[in-house]
Design a protein around this motif. Structure first.
Motif: not given
Length: 292
Positions: A102-112, A120-124
């Motif tokens: 059912t996934v129609v869209y995916e967003c990824c953010q790497e934390r190094k 959460a604020e920084q990620v958004v």
């Protein structure tokens, strides 16, 4: 149409209309187990922030779905194995993220590293400043979302993943706690060659053990030459060549005994042929801090 397709790939977006790759025989897969910490509280904060952005634009609020969140957690663990730039949302087993159904869209953010993008604020904010990720958050057809906010391998690496669905949530994720769990990842050998792991012995902070210390940190190096990715220290066995200098625990924690040089043999449990050595010089300061 081809230009649009390439543009979407370049911006790390996966659409449900993407064509799945051919089925891969299980015989060419290796399985790794990752110890990760999922912060459900921060995931809930991310949910509030993205719903705030959606409300500004007259879009419906999303519900955090329990199953989608499990998918997102698995994707975060998979991204610790490999992030294939040429096809950003291809999973380590060769399939695309749309294999979740059912996934129609995916967003990824790497934390190094530990101090990178911890709120959460920084990620958004990072998502909203990126046009393709912003498009996912503001997807008009979306009705539910899965959100992972993880730290992997004692906090050395982590990934934040959002999985959007145009279906209503079947089971709402309500947890606000942190939870340490093991996630199994199947990886193609082309991303995980037989001897493509390396080691670091260093003083750091362990998220899973909740303390500072000296730890063996195993990594996987992918064939795409895109960096190093963490695997769980508990997937290995450890042996010290000189216990008078330092001993080592089952989880890779080094206990200094006396100043001097010590060599540790590290072996992957699921494939004993994957064996390497790493040296560490114990100092008097190490003995004072972590001995005894």
């Amino acid at each position: 149409m081809k230009k649009i397709w390439k543009l979407l790939l370049a911006f790390s977006i996966v659409l449900a209309s993407m064509t799945a790759v051919s089925t891969v025989s299980a015989a060419v897969l290796d399985t790794l187990t990752f110890s990760i910490e999922q912060d459900y509280g921060k995931s809930q904060e991310v949910l509030k922030l993205i719903n705030k952005e959606r409300k500004k634009r007259g879009l419906n609020a999303l519900t955090m779905d329990k199953t989608l969140t499990k998918y997102a957690i698995t994707r975060a663990a998979e991204l610790c194995v490999v992030v294939p730039w040429r096809s950003p949302h291809k999973r380590p087993n060769g399939s695309l993220s749309r294999s979740y159904g059912t996934v129609v869209y995916e967003c990824c953010q790497e934390r190094k590293d530990v101090g990178d993008l911890v709120s959460a604020e920084q990620v958004v904010d990072a998502y909203m400043s990126s046009p393709p990720h912003k498009a996912g958050i503001l997807l008009a057809s979306a009705r539910s979302v899965g959100i992972s906010f993880v730290s992997a391998n004692d906090g050395l690496y982590g990934h934040y993943v959002l999985e959007f669905s145009n279906h209503q949530a079947k089971s709402k994720e309500r947890s606000k706690k942190k939870k340490t769990m093991n996630v199994k990842v199947k990886s193609l050998r082309k991303y995980l060659p037989k001897k493509a792991f390396f080691l670091e012995a260093r003083e750091t902070y362990s998220v899973t053990e909740k303390k500072h210390g000296i730890f063996i940190c195993p990594f996987v190096e992918t064939t795409e030459n895109i960096g190093k990715y963490a695997v769980s220290p508990k997937d290995f066995t450890y042996k010290s060549n000189n216990k008078a200098i330092a001993t080592i625990s089952k989880s890779g924690t080094i206990k200094p005994v006396a100043p001097g040089k010590c060599t540790f043999t590290v072996t992957l449990k699921t494939n004993p042929k994957m064996k390497k050595k790493v040296s560490y010089t114990v100092t008097e300061t190490d003995v004072e801090r972590y001995g005894g």
